[in-house]
Every structure is written in structure tokens, then in C-alpha cells.
Write an enzyme that holds these catalytic residues in place. Structure first.
Site, PDB file in Angstrom:
ATOM      1  N   ASP A  64      21.967 132.717  28.168  1.00 52.09           N
ATOM      2  CA  ASP A  64      21.769 131.566  27.684  1.00 52.09           C
ATOM      3  C   ASP A  64      21.097 131.659  26.029  1.00 52.09           C
ATOM      4  O   ASP A  64      21.081 131.020  25.192  1.00 52.09           O
ATOM      5  CB  ASP A  64      21.042 130.686  28.645  1.00 52.09           C
ATOM      6  CG  ASP A  64      22.133 130.218  29.610  1.00 52.09           C
ATOM      7  OD1 ASP A  64      23.414 130.442  29.194  1.00 52.09           O
ATOM      8  OD2 ASP A  64      21.677 129.572  30.680  1.00 52.09           O
ATOM      9  N   ASN A 138      19.629 122.322  23.223  1.00 51.04           N
ATOM     10  CA  ASN A 138      19.037 121.947  24.543  1.00 51.04           C
ATOM     11  C   ASN A 138      18.086 120.716  24.573  1.00 51.04           C
ATOM     12  O   ASN A 138      18.232 119.794  24.773  1.00 51.04           O
ATOM     13  CB  ASN A 138      18.764 122.938  25.440  1.00 51.04           C
ATOM     14  CG  ASN A 138      19.606 123.921  26.113  1.00 51.04           C
ATOM     15  OD1 ASN A 138      20.824 123.276  26.271  1.00 51.04           O
ATOM     16  ND2 ASN A 138      19.292 124.950  26.743  1.00 51.04           N
ATOM     17  N   ASP A 168       1.494 116.765  29.201  1.00 50.02           N
ATOM     18  CA  ASP A 168       1.441 118.204  28.618  1.00 50.02           C
ATOM     19  C   ASP A 168       2.517 118.164  27.701  1.00 50.02           C
ATOM     20  O   ASP A 168       2.429 119.048  26.687  1.00 50.02           O
ATOM     21  CB  ASP A 168       1.847 119.225  30.023  1.00 50.02           C
ATOM     22  CG  ASP A 168       0.823 119.514  30.776  1.00 50.02           C
ATOM     23  OD1 ASP A 168      -0.242 119.109  30.699  1.00 50.02           O
ATOM     24  OD2 ASP A 168       1.098 120.039  31.890  1.00 50.02           O
ATOM     25  N   LEU A 176      23.663 118.201  27.647  1.00 51.20           N
ATOM     26  CA  LEU A 176      23.798 119.756  28.025  1.00 51.20           C
ATOM     27  C   LEU A 176      22.543 120.486  28.414  1.00 51.20           C
ATOM     28  O   LEU A 176      22.462 120.937  29.296  1.00 51.20           O
ATOM     29  CB  LEU A 176      24.394 120.393  26.908  1.00 51.20           C
ATOM     30  CG  LEU A 176      24.947 121.822  27.166  1.00 51.20           C
ATOM     31  CD1 LEU A 176      26.173 121.673  28.269  1.00 51.20           C
ATOM     32  CD2 LEU A 176      25.271 122.395  25.547  1.00 51.20           C
ATOM     33  N   SER A 179      20.129 120.315  32.450  1.00 45.12           N
ATOM     34  CA  SER A 179      20.112 121.218  33.511  1.00 45.12           C
ATOM     35  C   SER A 179      19.134 122.007  33.371  1.00 45.12           C
ATOM     36  O   SER A 179      18.917 122.903  34.438  1.00 45.12           O
ATOM     37  CB  SER A 179      21.603 121.605  33.456  1.00 45.12           C
ATOM     38  OG  SER A 179      21.846 122.184  32.208  1.00 45.12           O
ATOM     39  N   THR A 182      14.537 119.697  31.459  1.00 50.43           N
ATOM     40  CA  THR A 182      14.434 118.356  31.896  1.00 50.43           C
ATOM     41  C   THR A 182      14.421 118.035  33.050  1.00 50.43           C
ATOM     42  O   THR A 182      13.515 117.479  33.729  1.00 50.43           O
ATOM     43  CB  THR A 182      15.642 117.490  31.196  1.00 50.43           C
ATOM     44  OG1 THR A 182      15.465 117.660  29.726  1.00 50.43           O
ATOM     45  CG2 THR A 182      15.372 116.214  31.705  1.00 50.43           C
TER      46      THR A 182
END
Length: 285
Positions: A64, A138, A168, A176, A179, A182
Site C-alpha cells: 500500500d 487516503n 491529538d 477509500l 478503512s 479513520t
């Protein structure tokens, strides 16, 4: 896509198997009369962008992280991406290494499905001037510096002042991207076909603002307190920028920012199950 003539191949640096497969793919393209540029993932950004003039598709071999870092540079020119998984998780990269010949045959014969994914356009605004901007696939995070215990961020949505959130950090994500960071921050998991953005506060001091799912047309402005100690903007967990006092970060969604090739039978929910993000316990009702 018209007849494929020019391709880009990028493999994860330091991964011998990915490098070997990349050369095999280049040879496959050569036999199809397709010219290709082959690079490792540590290629300088300026050199990568110079190679995109005639590129019609990018083949990315890695995990990724490699997929994100290379794909961000392809958004502006709308170059489709096909990912082959040589990483540990591979949530964004669908194709198993052993299946690359079949996938390229389907690509060459126009049998793969081209999906359009939402991305984020972000900008750092200083003294009413944009001093830095870019894309995120992302998420983007305005977070606290290493020495700060908590960060106060003033949040506005479509110029409507929401208030100051102490946490924070504030996380804005594409569907997308939900996953990843988040859901780890207890935000919503959103199907990538939903035209939306999400806003989640990370480890909020006072839970006054729940995670929000917002329309894609939303403009979000995040302004850290001028007294904050080195607040930080992070893009896709890979790029970081120190924010100065009174800097603001503007964030918008782009509907068809990232183009990804997938197989015709690809199922997002099934993919979530395979990665352990959706699970159930079998029992008799």
C-alpha cells in the site's frame, strides 16, 4: 483506453521478487509492442513526472505504501493504475503476484474494470496565499507536534464555523481511506462508491464533535491554534509539513481523482472480509 502503446512499471525498492516480476512484465509488454519505462519506487519525483508524457497505464508492484506514493503523482494526468501486491497488507492493491500474466492479458484486451476513486486536494494557506498544495488518496491529518500534549484546531465547513476541537489531531479522509487510520480512530467506515468525505477527531479531549460524514462538495478549513507547538500536516501517512502560527489547511474532495483497474468480479465487502475488517460469528438463530 485506446490501444495500449506506452506503460509505466514501478517496483518496490529493496524487494527482489518485485524487481524480477517488474522485468518480466517489461518483457511481456515488449512482446506486445508496448514500450515501457521501468523504475524502482525511490525514483525522484521530478524524474517520475517527466516519464509520464505518453504513459497510458501504470503497473505498481509493492504494498500500500508504494501504491500511495507513486499513485499521488499520477492523479493530475489521470493515468490509470494497476497494483500487484508485494506488501504485507495490500488493502489497496488487489492483484496477487502469481496472477499478473492473466491480469495483463485482461488489461490488454480491455476486460478489466476502470474504477474512479475520490481523492483529496489540500493546500496550506499562509497570509492568504497558497504556499503548498497537493493530493491525498487516503487522508490528511492536522496533528500535534511531538512536544505538545493536545492540539486545538479551529474547524470550519463551507465557511461555517464549527468550533475549536481539542484532540491529538483532525483527520479528513476519502471513502477509500476510511478503512485505514479513520476506523482506527473510531471514525466511520464508508463504502468507496459513496460520494463523501469524513472528518474525525483523534483522541478527542472532550467528545463534543462526533465523526462526520460530509458531502463530497464540502470545503473543510482547519486552523491550528497560533500557540500550538509545531502542528503538523501529514498526507497519506507519508508526507509531512510543519505548520506555522496562523497557517490554515484547506481540503476539498475530487470526484474522479484516482483511476484504478480492478477485476470484473471485485467486491469491496468481500475484500474487507478477507482483510479481517468485517467479521461475524456463526451461531444458530
Amino acid at each position: 483506453m485506446k490501444t495500449l502503446k506506452h506503460a509505466l512499471i514501478v517496483y518496490k525498492v529493496g524487494n527482489p521478487q518485485a524487481e524480477k516480476t517488474a522485468h518480466d512484465i517489461q518483457h511481456w509488454f515488449y512482446n506486445k509492442n508496448v514500450t515501457s519505462n521501468l523504475f524502482s519506487s525511490d525514483i525522484p519525483e521530478s524524474q517520475l513526472k517527466q516519464s509520464l508524457v505518453h504513459t497510458q497505464v501504470a503497473i505498481i508492484l509493492g504494498g500500500d505504501g508504494t501504491f500511495l506514493s507513486i499513485s499521488r503523482n499520477l492523479i493530475e494526468k489521470q493515468i490509470p493504475v494497476l497494483g500487484i501486491n508485494f506488501g504485507q497488507v495490500g488493502f489497496l492493491v488487489e492483484i496477487h503476484p502469481e496472477n499478473w500474466p492473466q491480469m495483463l492479458e485482461q488489461l490488454y484486451s480491455h476486460k478489466l474494470v476502470l474504477q474512479k476513486k475520490i481523492v483529496l486536494s489540500w493546500s496550506i494557506i499562509r497570509h492568504n496565499q497558497v504556499i503548498k498544495n497537493g493530493f491525498a488518496i487516503n487522508d490528511v491529518v492536522v496533528g500535534r507536534g511531538a512536544l505538545a500534549r493536545v492540539l486545538a484546531v479551529d474547524v470550519s465547513i463551507n465557511k461555517h464555523h464549527i468550533g475549536v476541537i481539542r484532540s491529538d489531531g483532525i483527520l479528513v479522509s476519502t471513502p477509500l481511506g476510511t478503512s485505514g487510520y479513520t476506523i482506527s480512530a473510531h471514525g466511520p467506515l464508508v463504502h468507496p462508491d459513496v460520494q463523501a468525505l469524513t472528518l474525525t477527531s483523534v483522541s478527542t479531549l472532550f467528545r463534543s464533535t462526533p465523526p462526520l460524514v460530509l458531502p463530497l462538495s464540502t470545503t473543510i478549513t482547519l486552523t491550528p491554534s497560533p500557540h500550538a507547538i509545531e502542528p503538523f500536516l501529514t498526507v497519506d501517512g507519508q508526507e509531512g509539513f510543519v505548520l506555522k502560527p496562523n497557517d490554515s489547511v484547506g481540503i476539498q474532495g475530487i470526484k474522479s481523482g484516482l483511476l484504478i483497474y480492478t477485476t470484473a468480479n471485485y467486491s469491496y465487502l468481500q475484500h474487507l472480509q478477507k482483510k479481517g475488517l468485517l467479521s461475524s460469528t456463526d451461531f444458530n438463530l
